[in-house]
Motif scaffolding. Structure first.
Motif, PDB file in Angstrom:
ATOM      1  N   ASP A  51      34.956  30.031  27.862  1.00  0.00           N
ATOM      2  CA  ASP A  51      35.853  30.608  28.865  1.00  0.00           C
ATOM      3  C   ASP A  51      35.459  30.186  30.278  1.00  0.00           C
ATOM      4  O   ASP A  51      36.325  29.931  31.128  1.00  0.00           O
ATOM      5  CB  ASP A  51      35.846  32.139  28.763  1.00  0.00           C
ATOM      6  N   PRO A  91      45.374  30.608  35.014  1.00  0.00           N
ATOM      7  CA  PRO A  91      45.024  31.932  34.472  1.00  0.00           C
ATOM      8  C   PRO A  91      43.685  31.965  33.742  1.00  0.00           C
ATOM      9  O   PRO A  91      43.108  33.041  33.573  1.00  0.00           O
ATOM     10  CB  PRO A  91      46.187  32.232  33.510  1.00  0.00           C
ATOM     11  N   ASN A  92      43.189  30.791  33.285  1.00  0.00           N
ATOM     12  CA  ASN A  92      41.918  30.777  32.563  1.00  0.00           C
ATOM     13  C   ASN A  92      40.749  31.219  33.436  1.00  0.00           C
ATOM     14  O   ASN A  92      39.738  31.709  32.903  1.00  0.00           O
ATOM     15  CB  ASN A  92      41.635  29.368  32.036  1.00  0.00           C
ATOM     16  N   TYR A  95      40.965  35.073  33.995  1.00  0.00           N
ATOM     17  CA  TYR A  95      40.972  35.681  32.664  1.00  0.00           C
ATOM     18  C   TYR A  95      39.619  36.290  32.327  1.00  0.00           C
ATOM     19  O   TYR A  95      39.529  37.268  31.564  1.00  0.00           O
ATOM     20  CB  TYR A  95      41.339  34.618  31.619  1.00  0.00           C
ATOM     21  N   THR A  98      38.847  40.045  32.186  1.00  0.00           N
ATOM     22  CA  THR A  98      39.214  40.908  31.069  1.00  0.00           C
ATOM     23  C   THR A  98      38.147  40.949  29.974  1.00  0.00           C
ATOM     24  O   THR A  98      38.326  41.660  28.975  1.00  0.00           O
ATOM     25  CB  THR A  98      40.539  40.432  30.438  1.00  0.00           C
ATOM     26  N   ILE A 164      47.447  35.863  32.198  1.00  0.00           N
ATOM     27  CA  ILE A 164      46.244  36.542  31.694  1.00  0.00           C
ATOM     28  C   ILE A 164      46.633  37.576  30.644  1.00  0.00           C
ATOM     29  O   ILE A 164      45.978  37.704  29.598  1.00  0.00           O
ATOM     30  CB  ILE A 164      45.495  37.223  32.854  1.00  0.00           C
ATOM     31  N   GLY A 167      47.428  35.911  27.433  1.00  0.00           N
ATOM     32  CA  GLY A 167      46.232  35.454  26.755  1.00  0.00           C
ATOM     33  C   GLY A 167      45.449  36.576  26.117  1.00  0.00           C
ATOM     34  O   GLY A 167      44.933  36.437  25.000  1.00  0.00           O
ATOM     35  N   ARG A 168      45.355  37.707  26.797  1.00  0.00           N
ATOM     36  CA  ARG A 168      44.560  38.821  26.279  1.00  0.00           C
ATOM     37  C   ARG A 168      45.253  39.557  25.144  1.00  0.00           C
ATOM     38  O   ARG A 168      44.631  39.891  24.136  1.00  0.00           O
ATOM     39  CB  ARG A 168      44.246  39.794  27.429  1.00  0.00           C
ATOM     40  N   ASN A 173      47.285  30.441  24.648  1.00  0.00           N
ATOM     41  CA  ASN A 173      46.403  29.624  25.469  1.00  0.00           C
ATOM     42  C   ASN A 173      47.221  28.662  26.314  1.00  0.00           C
ATOM     43  O   ASN A 173      48.419  28.457  26.067  1.00  0.00           O
ATOM     44  CB  ASN A 173      45.431  28.827  24.587  1.00  0.00           C
TER      45      ASN A 173
END
Length: 242
Positions: A51, A91-92, A95, A98, A164, A167-168, A173
């Motif tokens: 990450d 957003p990675n 991210y 989180t 985000i 993704g969560r 992805n």
């Protein structure tokens, strides 16, 4: 040969210092994680390494765009392609905020160690994301105008927060845009068609957007204060050498 002004020297020095601090902070987080692995005997939280690597991707892309812009590149296709890639990977970086969901709560010393490690990774992700956004806003402001730069930053913070959340909660992805574009489009469309079925993702996206906006405004204020100091230093140098 044209001499460099003190403003140029200080600007480059501060940029290099910012990158150096991010590198050191990243190494510190990785070092703490390795110590944690050696202490417990297994690779706990190893997903944080991947990450964090992904968090660096939008930062390097934004730097590449900024360098091309500073050199006066007229290759619009290249700049557009890199900008789209940056937006997809942006957003990675935040991210990592989180990842606190993996902590839980335990009444032991290891929990506090895990908390510090998670804070370090989250901090790196947030800063990498916000600094990459600042670079992109600077490019847009200089190529177009300040108003478009502000609108771009606001739109990216909003889209990034939604990314985000995807993704969560939906486990999408950045590369799903290429690998599974129809599944991604269907998932996004379903959330907007039936928002009542996704109260938590939307609420988290709004909260993240508010938090990142305040954090970005704080970063912007610090940058403006630094520019004021640079201008004062240059003015003082001119007065002394006059």
């Amino acid at each position: 040969m044209k001499s460099l002004s003190i403003e140029t020297v200080l600007t480059y020095r501060h940029r290099l210092m910012a990158v150096a601090i991010l590198v050191l902070s990243t190494l510190m987080s990785l070092g703490l994680l390795v110590v944690r692995w050696l202490a417990v005997g297994h690779l706990l939280y190893r997903f944080l390494v991947w990450d964090l690597f992904l968090a660096w991707v939008p930062f390097w892309i934004s730097l590449a765009i900024y360098v091309l812009h500073a050199r006066g590149s007229s290759n619009r296709r290249l700049l557009l392609g890199l900008s789209i890639a940056w937006l997809l990977f942006f957003p990675n970086a935040p991210y990592l905020l989180t990842e606190f969901v993996h902590l839980g709560f335990r009444h032991d010393g290891a929990w506090w160690c895990d908390l510090v490690i998670t804070i370090g990774f989250a901090w790196n992700g947030l800063m990498l994301g916000l600094l990459s956004l600042y670079c992109m806003q600077k490019v847009v402001r200089e190529r177009f105008d300040a108003r478009r730069g502000r609108w771009m930053a606001a739109a990216v913070l909003l889209l990034g927060s939604f990314g985000i959340s995807l993704g969560r909660f939906e486990r999408f992805n950045s590369w799903d845009v290429i690998r599974h574009p129809f599944s991604l489009a269907a998932g996004v469309a379903d959330q907007f068609v039936h928002p009542e079925a996704y109260p938590r993702p939307f609420a988290i996206a709004v909260l993240l957007c508010a938090f990142m906006t305040l954090a970005y405004l704080a970063l912007w204020t610090l940058v403006m204060l630094n520019q004021d100091e640079v201008c004062q230093s240059e003015r003082w140098t001119r007065e002394v050498t006059a």
